[in-house]
Motif scaffolding. Structure first.
Motif, PDB file in Angstrom:
ATOM      1  N   GLU A 143      12.240  18.026  17.408  1.00 59.55           N
ATOM      2  CA  GLU A 143      11.690  17.324  18.574  1.00 59.55           C
ATOM      3  C   GLU A 143      10.831  18.239  19.430  1.00 59.55           C
ATOM      4  O   GLU A 143      10.275  17.818  20.442  1.00 59.55           O
ATOM      5  N   ASP A 144      10.761  19.498  19.045  1.00 59.76           N
ATOM      6  CA  ASP A 144       9.963  20.458  19.815  1.00 59.76           C
ATOM      7  C   ASP A 144       8.866  21.076  18.973  1.00 59.76           C
ATOM      8  O   ASP A 144       8.326  22.123  19.322  1.00 59.76           O
ATOM      9  N   VAL A 145       8.562  20.428  17.849  1.00 63.82           N
ATOM     10  CA  VAL A 145       7.539  20.959  16.958  1.00 63.82           C
ATOM     11  C   VAL A 145       6.267  20.135  17.078  1.00 63.82           C
ATOM     12  O   VAL A 145       6.321  18.912  17.175  1.00 63.82           O
TER      13      VAL A 145
ATOM     14  N   MET B 250       5.225  14.497   6.861  1.00 61.23           N
ATOM     15  CA  MET B 250       6.092  15.288   7.744  1.00 61.23           C
ATOM     16  C   MET B 250       6.431  14.412   8.940  1.00 61.23           C
ATOM     17  O   MET B 250       5.541  13.972   9.666  1.00 61.23           O
ATOM     18  N   ASN B 251       7.718  14.179   9.132  1.00 61.10           N
ATOM     19  CA  ASN B 251       8.117  13.225  10.175  1.00 61.10           C
ATOM     20  C   ASN B 251       8.279  13.928  11.527  1.00 61.10           C
ATOM     21  O   ASN B 251       9.367  13.993  12.092  1.00 61.10           O
ATOM     22  N   ILE B 252       7.171  14.449  12.003  1.00 63.07           N
ATOM     23  CA  ILE B 252       7.150  15.147  13.298  1.00 63.07           C
ATOM     24  C   ILE B 252       5.829  14.806  13.981  1.00 63.07           C
ATOM     25  O   ILE B 252       4.951  14.213  13.364  1.00 63.07           O
TER      26      ILE B 252
ATOM     27  N   ASN C 224       1.443   9.623  29.144  1.00 60.81           N
ATOM     28  CA  ASN C 224       0.718   9.645  27.862  1.00 60.81           C
ATOM     29  C   ASN C 224       1.634   9.701  26.654  1.00 60.81           C
ATOM     30  O   ASN C 224       1.166   9.878  25.527  1.00 60.81           O
ATOM     31  N   GLY C 225       2.937   9.570  26.888  1.00 62.28           N
ATOM     32  CA  GLY C 225       3.917   9.754  25.820  1.00 62.28           C
ATOM     33  C   GLY C 225       3.798   8.760  24.685  1.00 62.28           C
ATOM     34  O   GLY C 225       4.296   9.008  23.581  1.00 62.28           O
ATOM     35  N   ASP C 226       3.106   7.646  24.925  1.00 62.79           N
ATOM     36  CA  ASP C 226       2.999   6.657  23.847  1.00 62.79           C
ATOM     37  C   ASP C 226       1.968   7.056  22.802  1.00 62.79           C
ATOM     38  O   ASP C 226       1.889   6.449  21.743  1.00 62.79           O
TER      39      ASP C 226
ATOM     40  N   ARG D  73      11.754   9.595  20.829  1.00 61.59           N
ATOM     41  CA  ARG D  73      10.841   8.526  20.403  1.00 61.59           C
ATOM     42  C   ARG D  73      10.435   8.748  18.955  1.00 61.59           C
ATOM     43  O   ARG D  73      10.693   9.801  18.386  1.00 61.59           O
ATOM     44  N   GLU D  74       9.734   7.726  18.389  1.00 64.38           N
ATOM     45  CA  GLU D  74       9.126   7.895  17.075  1.00 64.38           C
ATOM     46  C   GLU D  74       7.990   8.912  17.204  1.00 64.38           C
ATOM     47  O   GLU D  74       7.425   9.075  18.285  1.00 64.38           O
TER      48      GLU D  74
END
Ligand SMILES: Cc1ncc(C[n+]2csc(CCOP(=O)(O)OP(=O)(O)O)c2C)c(N)n1
Ligand code: SF4
Ligand SMILES: [Mg+2]
Lengths: 258, 374
Positions: A51-53, A69-71, B200-202, B211-212
């Protein structure tokens, strides 16, 4: 007995990397890109930093890295990923920022961006997949194409008199003071992949510690571009690529290996 | 607190960028805009607001740094002058394609080639007709004073984020280098990361916490998807034309002749209008403030009122094409320009109006009519 009775987490020896999406890979069967993706995602998952990449995809066969890549990822112009990553890292110093680039992207059109991001010692990871050819555009000569090696733009073999010698950009970069860690690997066997994964892990650890730039080269095959079967290409790689691009650490903790 | 200062255009723009709460500036030196990065480096904005200022290895690197910063929802900008902007164009096209907000400043010098370091407006075509590859447009603001160099920074970011699109501030060596009084706005706080993610997070790539994942790209290998993207861009440009067109009319109410000019040419033309009025010539000035969107309708309507239009530019004739398109041959339209870094004088402009429009107007008018009938 049902299949679900057999396939249980406790007796599963192999599973899909969690951080890879379910999209089917666009790579040719036998290509090293997929394994390099997997290893990178495994490291990020195991370090608990997904979540920080923020990843930066290149232009090349791996342009669609963001599909797999799911990021969070952004896709850079051809060769410019290190500049893109520089700004992200400067503005989000607490994040893990990496680029994933091919040899044409990193060592031809993007040479300036590569050298200067390295020279500034940006706190990022560069994963450099060197397959000695332009895979995506159909097998043209790359800066890393070996002497005498045939490609669609060196159909009679690379003539170093007129086309220059294959560029050892990794060795060049290792000499820059801003660069903290440089290591060259391969991913075509389990043994090689395990070593490569360790190096990738060390690279992201360096980011965590704010050590500066870590550069992991993965010498890989391009069976399509080389016009060989996957097996044959791996043998050719061992016999021809590895002697010119020897595997192993080149710089560790800021110190060049002799 | 607002502040009144005497500043160069380039410096006013740089100071305004700090005060507008810009997050990142990435640039490469080139005359006549180098004061922007010099001012920023000297002012230490990293201590004032935390703004990042970086001298890139090239204009190409700089625009791609802007792309990276903008991908994460930050306020990022770059500045350059003509040859440097040519280098940035691939990156600008990517910004438009990937729908990223960013501000680019061009303090134009004369060209082609290495050209001259003197002021010019020869990058009009490059700015409003694409410049880079593909179906995109830039929202283009053309400052005509040091005050506007300062004010347009915030205006540009407002538009960039409203539409998620790159915005160009098209200045020139004259506006960039001259000193004038300028009122600087009070310091705005930079957005915190939390505020940014809220806003702007979306779409922005900030790490996929809670989130996704988000993806920034301009690539669509499926034709239908690519066409949908192009349509989405065209919609934005239509909306810009409806909601964010800016222009100024000076002495146009009773005008029989019209000068159209932007930026430094507009400043000088304003003096020419005063000289003309003193001689009894009823001349007005239309100053486009945005070059895209362009004041097409205002021009079309004025063409019913005036006998002829002179497009005054510091180039060999670029905007004049858009003037002709806008008035649809209702009245004669001529161009007057100097190149090579020479600045036209108000007297020259008035003389050109008298010679090219007032004296020849009716004859030209006839010819145009005939040829359009044929
Ligand atoms: C500015 C620009 N020039 C050229 C191209 C065409 N192009 C796309 S990928 C590529 C080469 C990629 O080779 P490499 O980086 O080695 O990646 P690989 O496909 O081998 O993994 C080229 C020349 C492009 N997309 N953009
Ligand atoms: S062309 Fe080469 S690099 Fe690209 S996917 Fe196929 S094997 Fe891999
Ligand atoms: Mg390659």
């Amino acid at each position: 007995m049902e299949v679900s009775d057999i396939i249980k987490p406790e007796n599963q020896v192999f599973c899909k990397t969690k951080l890879m999406t379910d999209n089917s890979l666009s790579y040719c069967p036998g290509c090293g890109h997929g394994t390099a993706h997997n290893l990178t995602m495994e490291v990020i998952d195991e370090m608990g930093i997904s979540e920080d990449v923020i990843g930066v995809a290149p232009v090349g066969c791996s342009v669609l890295a963001y599909d797999f890549m799911n990021i969070d990822m952004t896709q850079a112009a051809h060769g410019r990923a290190p500049a893109v990553a520089t700004a992200i890292s400067r503005l989000w110093p607490e994040k893990y920022v990496f680029t994933y680039q091919g040899d044409g992207d990193l060592a031809a059109i993007g040479t300036a961006e590569t050298i200067h991001a390295c020279n500034r010692g940006e706190n990022i990871v560069i994963i450099f997949v060197n397959n000695g050819i332009y895979g995506m555009t159909g097998g043209q000569m790359a800066p890393t194409t070996l002497a005498g090696m045939k490609s669609s733009t060196s159909p009679y073999g690379r003539d170093i008199e007129t086309m220059g010698s294959p560029l050892k950009i990794t060795e060049l970069i290792a000499n820059l003071p801003g660069v903290y860690y440089v290591s060259r690997h391969a991913v075509h066997t389990h043994k090689h992949a395990r070593k490569a994964k360790k190096a990738i892990q060390k690279a992201f650890e360096n980011t965590r510690l704010g050590k500066g730039l870590s550069f992991i080269e993965i010498v890989s095959n391009c069976n399509s571009g080389w016009k060989m079967g996957p097996n044959e290409s791996n043998i050719w790689m061992e016999e021809n690529m590895f002697p010119y691009f020897p595997l192993g650490d080149i710089k560790v903790d800021g110190i060049l290996k002799k | 607190m607002s502040e009144l200062k005497l500043m160069k255009g380039n410096e006013a723009l740089a100071e305004a960028a700090i005060r507008a709460g810009v997050d990142g500036y990435f640039g490469y030196p080139i005359t006549p805009q180098t004061e922007i990065i010099e001012y920023l480096m000297t002012e230490r904005p990293e201590l004032r607001t935390g703004m990042v200022v970086l001298q890139a290895e090239s204009e190409i690197a700089a625009i791609n740094m802007v792309y990276g910063a903008a991908s994460t929802g930050k306020k990022a900008m770059t500045s350059s002058s003509s040859p440097g902007i040519s280098l940035k164009l691939e990156g600008i096209s990517y910004l438009a394609g990937a729908e990223l907000p960013a501000v680019i400043v061009n303090v134009v010098r004369g060209g082609p080639g290495l050209g001259t370091i003197q002021p010019s407006q020869a990058d009009y075509f490059q700015s409003v007709k694409g410049g880079g590859h593909g179906d995109y447009k830039l929202y283009v603001l053309a400052p005509a004073s040091v005050q506007e160099m300062a004010d347009f920074v915030e205006d540009a970011f407002d538009i960039a984020f409203k539409y998620r699109a790159p915005v160009l501030i098209l200045s020139d060596g004259l506006i960039g280098q001259m000193m004038e009084k300028v009122v600087l706005k009070p310091q705005k706080l930079r957005m915190t990361n939390e505020e940014l993610i809220e806003k702007n997070g979306d779409w922005a790539v900030t790490g996929k916490k809670g989130r996704e994942r988000n993806i920034i790209t301009s690539l669509d290998l499926q034709s239908e998807k690519m066409e949908a993207r192009v349509r989405r861009l065209m919609k934005k440009y239509e909306q810009m034309e409806k909601e964010d067109l800016r222009f100024e009319k000076i002495n146009c109410d009773d005008a029989e002749y019209l000068i159209i000019a932007y930026g430094s040419s507009a400043r000088i033309s304003q003096k020419a209008v005063e000289l003309g009025r003193a001689k009894g010539i009823k001349v007005g000035l239309l100053r486009p403030i945005t070059l895209f969107p362009y004041p097409k309708k205002a021009l079309f309507d004025l063409a019913d009122q005036v006998k002829g239009i002179l497009s005054v530019e510091l180039n060999a004739g670029q905007m004049v094409e858009d003037v002709r398109l806008s008035v649809e041959f209702k009245v004669p339209v001529e161009h007057f320009g100097r190149t090579g870094g020479i600045i036209h004088t108000p007297e020259e402009i008035l003389e050109a109006l008298e010679q090219k429009i007032i004296k020849n107007g009716s004859i030209r008018h006839h010819k145009t009519r005939e040829s359009s009938i044929l």
